[in-house]
Design a protein around this motif. Structure first.
Motif, short mmCIF file in Angstrom:
data_model
loop_
_atom_site.label_atom_id
_atom_site.label_comp_id
_atom_site.label_asym_id
_atom_site.label_seq_id
_atom_site.Cartn_x
_atom_site.Cartn_y
_atom_site.Cartn_z
N UNK A 231 0.83 -1.21 0.00
CA UNK A 231 0.00 0.00 0.00
C UNK A 231 0.86 1.26 0.00
N UNK A 232 1.94 1.24 0.79
CA UNK A 232 2.83 2.40 0.82
C UNK A 232 3.53 2.62 -0.50
N UNK A 233 3.92 1.53 -1.16
CA UNK A 233 4.59 1.64 -2.46
C UNK A 233 3.67 2.26 -3.49
N UNK A 234 2.43 1.79 -3.52
CA UNK A 234 1.47 2.29 -4.50
C UNK A 234 1.14 3.76 -4.22
N UNK A 235 0.97 4.10 -2.95
CA UNK A 235 0.65 5.49 -2.59
C UNK A 235 1.79 6.42 -2.95
N UNK A 236 3.01 5.99 -2.68
CA UNK A 236 4.18 6.83 -2.97
C UNK A 236 4.33 7.05 -4.47
N UNK A 237 4.12 6.00 -5.25
CA UNK A 237 4.19 6.14 -6.71
C UNK A 237 3.06 7.03 -7.21
N UNK A 238 1.86 6.86 -6.64
CA UNK A 238 0.72 7.65 -7.08
C UNK A 238 0.87 9.14 -6.83
N UNK B 29 5.40 -14.62 -6.42
CA UNK B 29 5.46 -13.21 -6.06
C UNK B 29 6.29 -12.40 -7.04
N UNK B 30 6.00 -11.11 -7.14
CA UNK B 30 6.64 -10.25 -8.14
C UNK B 30 8.11 -10.03 -7.89
N UNK B 31 8.56 -10.13 -6.63
CA UNK B 31 9.99 -9.90 -6.36
C UNK B 31 10.80 -11.19 -6.32
N UNK B 32 10.19 -12.31 -6.63
CA UNK B 32 10.96 -13.55 -6.81
C UNK B 32 11.97 -13.32 -7.93
N UNK B 33 13.20 -13.71 -7.72
CA UNK B 33 14.20 -13.52 -8.77
C UNK B 33 14.02 -14.57 -9.87
N UNK C 276 -0.96 -17.82 -17.87
CA UNK C 276 -0.67 -17.18 -16.58
C UNK C 276 -1.47 -15.89 -16.42
N UNK C 277 -1.73 -15.53 -15.18
CA UNK C 277 -2.48 -14.33 -14.85
C UNK C 277 -1.59 -13.41 -14.01
N UNK C 278 -1.57 -12.13 -14.37
CA UNK C 278 -0.79 -11.12 -13.64
C UNK C 278 -1.68 -10.44 -12.62
N UNK C 279 -1.21 -10.34 -11.38
CA UNK C 279 -1.94 -9.65 -10.33
C UNK C 279 -1.24 -8.32 -10.05
N UNK C 280 -2.04 -7.28 -9.79
CA UNK C 280 -1.46 -5.97 -9.53
C UNK C 280 -2.27 -5.22 -8.49
N UNK C 281 -1.68 -4.17 -7.98
CA UNK C 281 -2.32 -3.33 -6.97
C UNK C 281 -2.27 -1.89 -7.43
N UNK D 2 1.22 -1.55 -9.50
CA UNK D 2 2.36 -2.34 -9.08
C UNK D 2 2.03 -3.82 -9.27
N UNK D 3 2.80 -4.51 -10.09
CA UNK D 3 2.62 -5.96 -10.23
C UNK D 3 3.01 -6.62 -8.91
N UNK D 4 2.11 -7.43 -8.37
CA UNK D 4 2.37 -8.11 -7.10
C UNK D 4 2.68 -9.59 -7.27
#
Length: 330
Positions: free
Chosen positions: A13-20, A70-74, A174-179, A211-213
């Motif tokens: 939530x903080x990431x999305x708010x900061x970007x917004x 998860x989106x940050x999985x390498x 595959x399906x992409x999830x985002x916030x 943000x892709x989650x």
């Protein structure tokens, strides 16, 4: 590189708010593409929102029998995961073909989906490019286009999408999830990338500031017998001249199920739905595979110096499907 702000975040939530709050901000994952583009002046964000510490680094099975990533999985962790290698081997192969070990250990799943084209005119700010500066023109149409699109292009852009991973994800639905600031959403990978049309600068259907989650791979028994094959100009890591992600189920000599997606032929991973329709219910064999590839490539519109891709992709499809059928019969 111009000066930019930097902020590390620990919750979605903080990431999305900061970007917004800053339309010129960019999310920073591994940075393996974004930082390079910042160095050349293609990307000029006012702020980087570092998302590497978000709790989005898990790979887990879904109740239905698929996988949630998860989106940050390498890319390295995803390629090495035993369930990915067992259930979706073509995805693991695509990741391993995509970059060196050092890059795979930095690059993230979310960033891989959103990487930009490697077209030389796009990455050179001294050149016009409709993708970078709308309305400035596409010099690749008359210029250097040997590795450019043969499907789904337009007079406004003939660049190809560079991701290997996204080709395999497209084949497996595959399906992409985002916030977003308005809440969560999701898109099939096949719908994530927009057709070029006359707006090549609009690359994805993600809402602004999304943000892709993560991604979800649905259960797909056919994916167990799958393969990713990539052709490149050199044996060391390079972007594809053409690639195929395929999965095949043959019973009693008949194709019962098939998945097929093509890479480096269009501005987005190309799901070969026409070829799949030709193949499903047909006798398994090289002649059928060649007919399916020809049906898919009937829509190809190669440029003067990339017509070789038509033969390349046809041969790739036949070779990969033949190998999958032979392996399944053993």
């Amino acid at each position: 590189m111009r000066e930019f702000g930097y902020r590390r975040v620990s919750d979605v939530a903080g990431a999305v708010a900061l970007h917004g709050a800053d339309p010129e901000a960019r999310f920073l994952g591994g940075g393996t593409n974004l930082v390079d583009l910042m160095k050349t002046g293609v990307e000029r964000p006012a702020r980087l929102v570092d998302i590497r510490e978000l709790p989005l680094d898990d790979i887990e099975s879904t109740p239905e029998g698929g996988l949630r990533v998860g989106a940050t999985v390498t890319n390295g962790d995803l390629a090495a995961h035993p369930e990915v290698r067992r259930r979706y081997p073509a995805l693991a192969q695509a990741l391993l073909a995509g970059a060196s070990g050092q890059l795979r250990n930095m690059a993230t799943v979310g960033g891989n989906l959103l990487q930009r084209t490697r077209c030389g005119y796009f990455t050179d700010v001294a050149q016009p490019c409709n993708k970078r500066v709308p309305g400035s023109g596409c010099p690749a149409v008359q210029g250097e286009h040997r590795n450019h699109a043969i499907l789904g292009a337009s007079e406004h852009c003939v660049a190809v999408h560079p991701s290997d991973m996204a080709v395999a994800l497209t084949a497996f639905d595959a399906v992409v999830h985002f916030e977003t600031v308005d809440g969560p959403g999701q898109l099939p990978v096949a719908d994530l990338y927009l057709p070029v049309g006359d707006t090549p600068h609009r690359e994805t259907a993600l809402p602004p500031g999304a943000l892709i989650t993560g991604i979800t791979l649905p259960p797909a028994p056919v994916a167990v017998n799958s393969r990713y094959r990539k052709v490149r100009e050199r044996a060391s890591y390079a972007f594809a001249l053409g690639s195929v992600a395929a999965a095949l189920d043959v019973r009693d000599g008949v194709v019962r199920d098939v998945r097929l997606a093509l890479g480096a032929v269009a501005s987005r991973p190309w799901r070969a739905l026409t070829a799949e329709r030709v193949l499903t219910g047909a006798p398994a064999g090289p002649e059928t595979y060649a007919a399916a590839a020809a049906a898919e490539l009937a829509a190809a519109r190669p440029l003067p110096r990339n017509g070789y891709k038509v033969d390349l992709i046809r041969n790739l499809v036949v070779a990969v499907l033949t190998e999958l059928a032979e392996e399944a019969a053993r």
